[in-house]
Design a protein around this motif. Structure first.
Motif, PDB file in Angstrom:
ATOM      1  N   PRO A  42       0.822  -1.211   0.000  1.00  0.00           N
ATOM      2  CA  PRO A  42       0.000   0.000   0.000  1.00  0.00           C
ATOM      3  C   PRO A  42       0.858   1.264   0.000  1.00  0.00           C
ATOM      4  CG  PRO A  42       0.118  -0.908   2.205  1.00  0.00           C
ATOM      5  CD  PRO A  42       0.812  -1.891   1.301  1.00  0.00           C
ATOM      6  N   SER A  43       0.270   2.339  -0.466  1.00  0.00           N
ATOM      7  CA  SER A  43       0.953   3.634  -0.464  1.00  0.00           C
ATOM      8  C   SER A  43       0.642   4.365   0.839  1.00  0.00           C
ATOM      9  CB  SER A  43       0.475   4.469  -1.648  1.00  0.00           C
ATOM     10  OG  SER A  43      -0.902   4.785  -1.497  1.00  0.00           O
ATOM     11  N   ALA A  44       1.413   5.420   1.082  1.00  0.00           N
ATOM     12  CA  ALA A  44       1.154   6.245   2.262  1.00  0.00           C
ATOM     13  C   ALA A  44      -0.243   6.859   2.180  1.00  0.00           C
ATOM     14  CB  ALA A  44       2.220   7.334   2.360  1.00  0.00           C
ATOM     15  N   GLY A  45      -0.688   7.177   0.959  1.00  0.00           N
ATOM     16  CA  GLY A  45      -2.017   7.760   0.780  1.00  0.00           C
ATOM     17  C   GLY A  45      -3.139   6.796   1.112  1.00  0.00           C
ATOM     18  N   THR A  46      -2.817   5.507   1.170  1.00  0.00           N
ATOM     19  CA  THR A  46      -3.814   4.504   1.568  1.00  0.00           C
ATOM     20  C   THR A  46      -3.799   4.288   3.076  1.00  0.00           C
ATOM     21  OG1 THR A  46      -3.669   3.353  -0.560  1.00  0.00           O
ATOM     22  CG2 THR A  46      -4.495   2.083   1.315  1.00  0.00           C
ATOM     23  N   ILE A  47      -2.599   4.230   3.656  1.00  0.00           N
ATOM     24  CA  ILE A  47      -2.456   3.861   5.067  1.00  0.00           C
ATOM     25  C   ILE A  47      -2.807   5.005   6.016  1.00  0.00           C
ATOM     26  CG2 ILE A  47      -0.804   3.162   6.846  1.00  0.00           C
ATOM     27  CD1 ILE A  47      -1.693   0.944   4.956  1.00  0.00           C
ATOM     28  N   TYR A  48      -2.231   6.182   5.808  1.00  0.00           N
ATOM     29  CA  TYR A  48      -2.376   7.245   6.800  1.00  0.00           C
ATOM     30  C   TYR A  48      -3.813   7.752   6.982  1.00  0.00           C
ATOM     31  CZ  TYR A  48       2.636   7.299   7.427  1.00  0.00           C
ATOM     32  OH  TYR A  48       3.924   6.936   7.729  1.00  0.00           O
ATOM     33  N   PRO A  49      -4.603   7.886   5.911  1.00  0.00           N
ATOM     34  CA  PRO A  49      -6.004   8.282   6.154  1.00  0.00           C
ATOM     35  C   PRO A  49      -6.766   7.256   6.999  1.00  0.00           C
ATOM     36  CG  PRO A  49      -5.400   8.677   3.867  1.00  0.00           C
ATOM     37  CD  PRO A  49      -4.278   7.886   4.476  1.00  0.00           C
ATOM     38  N   ARG A  50      -6.473   5.976   6.813  1.00  0.00           N
ATOM     39  CA  ARG A  50      -7.145   4.942   7.614  1.00  0.00           C
ATOM     40  C   ARG A  50      -6.682   4.997   9.071  1.00  0.00           C
ATOM     41  NH1 ARG A  50      -7.498   3.280   2.534  1.00  0.00           N
ATOM     42  NH2 ARG A  50      -9.250   1.935   1.909  1.00  0.00           N
ATOM     43  N   LEU A  51      -5.393   5.272   9.270  1.00  0.00           N
ATOM     44  CA  LEU A  51      -4.905   5.413  10.638  1.00  0.00           C
ATOM     45  C   LEU A  51      -5.550   6.621  11.318  1.00  0.00           C
ATOM     46  CD1 LEU A  51      -1.113   4.632  10.098  1.00  0.00           C
ATOM     47  CD2 LEU A  51      -2.777   3.200  11.309  1.00  0.00           C
ATOM     48  N   ALA A  52      -5.701   7.699  10.566  1.00  0.00           N
ATOM     49  CA  ALA A  52      -6.341   8.895  11.122  1.00  0.00           C
ATOM     50  C   ALA A  52      -7.788   8.594  11.510  1.00  0.00           C
ATOM     51  CB  ALA A  52      -6.294  10.037  10.111  1.00  0.00           C
ATOM     52  N   LYS A  53      -8.474   7.809  10.670  1.00  0.00           N
ATOM     53  CA  LYS A  53      -9.861   7.444  10.969  1.00  0.00           C
ATOM     54  C   LYS A  53      -9.926   6.562  12.213  1.00  0.00           C
ATOM     55  CE  LYS A  53     -14.281   7.073  10.118  1.00  0.00           C
ATOM     56  NZ  LYS A  53     -15.196   8.216  10.325  1.00  0.00           N
ATOM     57  N   PHE A 168      11.599 -13.468 -26.240  1.00  0.00           N
ATOM     58  CA  PHE A 168      11.225 -14.175 -25.002  1.00  0.00           C
ATOM     59  C   PHE A 168      11.762 -13.431 -23.786  1.00  0.00           C
ATOM     60  CE2 PHE A 168      10.316 -17.456 -22.098  1.00  0.00           C
ATOM     61  CZ  PHE A 168      11.446 -17.657 -21.324  1.00  0.00           C
ATOM     62  N   ARG A 169      13.044 -13.010 -23.865  1.00  0.00           N
ATOM     63  CA  ARG A 169      13.656 -12.304 -22.732  1.00  0.00           C
ATOM     64  C   ARG A 169      12.910 -11.003 -22.460  1.00  0.00           C
ATOM     65  NH1 ARG A 169      17.758  -8.402 -22.296  1.00  0.00           N
ATOM     66  NH2 ARG A 169      18.985  -8.552 -20.375  1.00  0.00           N
ATOM     67  N   THR A 170      12.560 -10.277 -23.543  1.00  0.00           N
ATOM     68  CA  THR A 170      11.838  -9.018 -23.371  1.00  0.00           C
ATOM     69  C   THR A 170      10.465  -9.257 -22.762  1.00  0.00           C
ATOM     70  OG1 THR A 170      13.003  -8.030 -25.257  1.00  0.00           O
ATOM     71  CG2 THR A 170      10.927  -6.997 -24.564  1.00  0.00           C
ATOM     72  N   SER A 171       9.783 -10.315 -23.250  1.00  0.00           N
ATOM     73  CA  SER A 171       8.447 -10.624 -22.738  1.00  0.00           C
ATOM     74  C   SER A 171       8.493 -10.987 -21.263  1.00  0.00           C
ATOM     75  CB  SER A 171       7.836 -11.772 -23.537  1.00  0.00           C
ATOM     76  OG  SER A 171       6.577 -12.121 -23.033  1.00  0.00           O
ATOM     77  N   VAL A 172       9.471 -11.817 -20.888  1.00  0.00           N
ATOM     78  CA  VAL A 172       9.584 -12.223 -19.483  1.00  0.00           C
ATOM     79  C   VAL A 172       9.881 -11.007 -18.606  1.00  0.00           C
ATOM     80  CG1 VAL A 172      10.969 -13.545 -17.839  1.00  0.00           C
ATOM     81  CG2 VAL A 172      10.226 -14.602 -19.954  1.00  0.00           C
ATOM     82  N   ARG A 173      10.841 -10.171 -19.034  1.00  0.00           N
ATOM     83  CA  ARG A 173      11.189  -8.989 -18.247  1.00  0.00           C
ATOM     84  C   ARG A 173       9.989  -8.057 -18.100  1.00  0.00           C
ATOM     85  NH1 ARG A 173      16.504  -6.009 -20.145  1.00  0.00           N
ATOM     86  NH2 ARG A 173      15.939  -4.822 -18.282  1.00  0.00           N
ATOM     87  N   THR A 174       9.245  -7.870 -19.217  1.00  0.00           N
ATOM     88  CA  THR A 174       8.086  -6.980 -19.165  1.00  0.00           C
ATOM     89  C   THR A 174       7.023  -7.525 -18.226  1.00  0.00           C
ATOM     90  OG1 THR A 174       8.483  -6.216 -21.432  1.00  0.00           O
ATOM     91  CG2 THR A 174       6.271  -5.894 -20.520  1.00  0.00           C
ATOM     92  N   ASP A 175       6.733  -8.836 -18.368  1.00  0.00           N
ATOM     93  CA  ASP A 175       5.713  -9.451 -17.512  1.00  0.00           C
ATOM     94  C   ASP A 175       6.105  -9.371 -16.042  1.00  0.00           C
ATOM     95  OD1 ASP A 175       4.777 -12.168 -19.784  1.00  0.00           O
ATOM     96  OD2 ASP A 175       4.207 -10.059 -19.706  1.00  0.00           O
ATOM     97  N   LEU A 176       7.371  -9.672 -15.752  1.00  0.00           N
ATOM     98  CA  LEU A 176       7.806  -9.663 -14.354  1.00  0.00           C
ATOM     99  C   LEU A 176       7.795  -8.241 -13.784  1.00  0.00           C
ATOM    100  CD1 LEU A 176      10.751 -12.234 -14.430  1.00  0.00           C
ATOM    101  CD2 LEU A 176       8.437 -12.552 -13.554  1.00  0.00           C
ATOM    102  N   ARG A 177       8.289  -7.267 -14.575  1.00  0.00           N
ATOM    103  CA  ARG A 177       8.322  -5.896 -14.067  1.00  0.00           C
ATOM    104  C   ARG A 177       6.918  -5.340 -13.877  1.00  0.00           C
ATOM    105  NH1 ARG A 177      13.415  -3.016 -17.244  1.00  0.00           N
ATOM    106  NH2 ARG A 177      15.048  -4.325 -16.295  1.00  0.00           N
ATOM    107  N   THR A 178       6.012  -5.694 -14.827  1.00  0.00           N
ATOM    108  CA  THR A 178       4.623  -5.261 -14.688  1.00  0.00           C
ATOM    109  C   THR A 178       3.999  -5.873 -13.448  1.00  0.00           C
ATOM    110  OG1 THR A 178       4.368  -5.021 -17.082  1.00  0.00           O
ATOM    111  CG2 THR A 178       2.356  -5.215 -15.775  1.00  0.00           C
ATOM    112  N   HIS A 179       4.286  -7.162 -13.266  1.00  0.00           N
ATOM    113  CA  HIS A 179       3.759  -7.878 -12.093  1.00  0.00           C
ATOM    114  C   HIS A 179       4.260  -7.245 -10.797  1.00  0.00           C
ATOM    115  CE1 HIS A 179       2.702 -11.090  -9.374  1.00  0.00           C
ATOM    116  NE2 HIS A 179       3.974 -11.303  -9.089  1.00  0.00           N
ATOM    117  N   LEU A 180       5.561  -6.947 -10.738  1.00  0.00           N
ATOM    118  CA  LEU A 180       6.129  -6.345  -9.537  1.00  0.00           C
ATOM    119  C   LEU A 180       5.608  -4.928  -9.335  1.00  0.00           C
ATOM    120  CD1 LEU A 180       9.814  -7.622  -9.755  1.00  0.00           C
ATOM    121  CD2 LEU A 180       7.998  -8.434  -8.262  1.00  0.00           C
ATOM    122  N   ALA A 181       5.428  -4.189 -10.448  1.00  0.00           N
ATOM    123  CA  ALA A 181       4.929  -2.819 -10.341  1.00  0.00           C
ATOM    124  C   ALA A 181       3.508  -2.792  -9.794  1.00  0.00           C
ATOM    125  CB  ALA A 181       4.970  -2.139 -11.711  1.00  0.00           C
ATOM    126  N   ARG A 182       2.776  -3.872 -10.023  1.00  0.00           N
ATOM    127  CA  ARG A 182       1.419  -3.962  -9.490  1.00  0.00           C
ATOM    128  C   ARG A 182       1.390  -4.475  -8.066  1.00  0.00           C
ATOM    129  NH1 ARG A 182      -1.421  -6.685 -14.845  1.00  0.00           N
ATOM    130  NH2 ARG A 182      -1.455  -4.794 -16.118  1.00  0.00           N
TER     131      ARG A 182
END
Length: 211
Positions: A42-53, A168-182
């Motif tokens: 989670p981002s700070a924008g997700t956590i801190y408002p909930r903590l404040a609540k 294949f290498r590009t596809s794997v790197r893209t899929d993994l980076r997209t997965h990690l970015a999510r």
């Protein structure tokens, strides 16, 4: 993929983490990432408002220690965690299912990519084998022409194989980076499966080229 936490579940899970021990905001974000196997950061924008609540509701308190704001659960917050122990068990089970689903999706994508790569490399090796047989059946001039054509074809197949590997290498790197970015994670077992599959492919190619 559905969200890791359903409506209201994150609030309760934050209370549960604070019931274990007081924590600062970053520690809570890291704990959530760890508990979900990296599938949710989670981002700070997700956590801190909930903590404040939660603080407004009298379920947590905060104090400043140096440059950090520490959050601690109150008696009322602890009482809610105890009262909703069954809900927490359901949340924990859901988190485990999410981690397994991510791992299964990554393994499936790697397997499909490896199947395609093996098929293309086998086709390239078979094409080279057929060209060699044709050269043996031709006369001297035809063999010379065939050898020239074969060399050109071999170079083309090499370029094709290199392009396949690069894609294949590009596809794997893209899929993994997209997965990690999510907010996803990558288990060591998945990488081990990939390494074994690549080793198998290299052995298949070496055997095909020796024919």
């Amino acid at each position: 993929m559905p969200p890791v936490f359903s409506h209201g579940d994150l609030r309760l899970y934050l209370l549960n983490l604070l019931d274990e021990s007081p924590r600062h905001g970053y520690d809570l974000m890291q704990a959530l990432s760890d508990r979900t196997g990296g599938t949710y950061t989670p981002s700070a924008g997700t956590i801190y408002p909930r903590l404040a609540k939660l603080e407004e509701e009298g379920l947590v308190t905060k104090s400043v220690e140096g440059r950090k704001t520490i959050y601690a659960i109150t008696e009322a917050g602890h009482a809610e965690v105890v009262a909703r122990a069954g809900d927490l068990e359901g949340i924990e089970a859901g988190l485990a299912d999410s981690v397994r689903l991510i791992a299964d999706e990554v393994r499936g994508s790697v397997r499909e990519a490896m199947k395609s790569l093996r098929a293309d490399l086998a086709a390239a090796a078979q094409a080279e084998q057929g060209a060699a047989k044709e050269r043996a059946q031709s006369d001297d001039v035809a063999r010379a022409d065939a050898r020239s054509a074969s060399r050109a074809d071999a170079r083309e197949q090499v370029r094709r194989a290199e392009a396949i590997v690069t894609d294949f290498r590009t596809s794997v790197r893209t899929d993994l980076r997209t997965h990690l970015a999510r907010g996803g994670s990558l288990a060591a077992s998945v990488v081990d499966d990939l390494a074994r599959s690549l080793d198998d492919t290299l052995r298949d190619l070496a055997r095909a080229l020796r024919r």
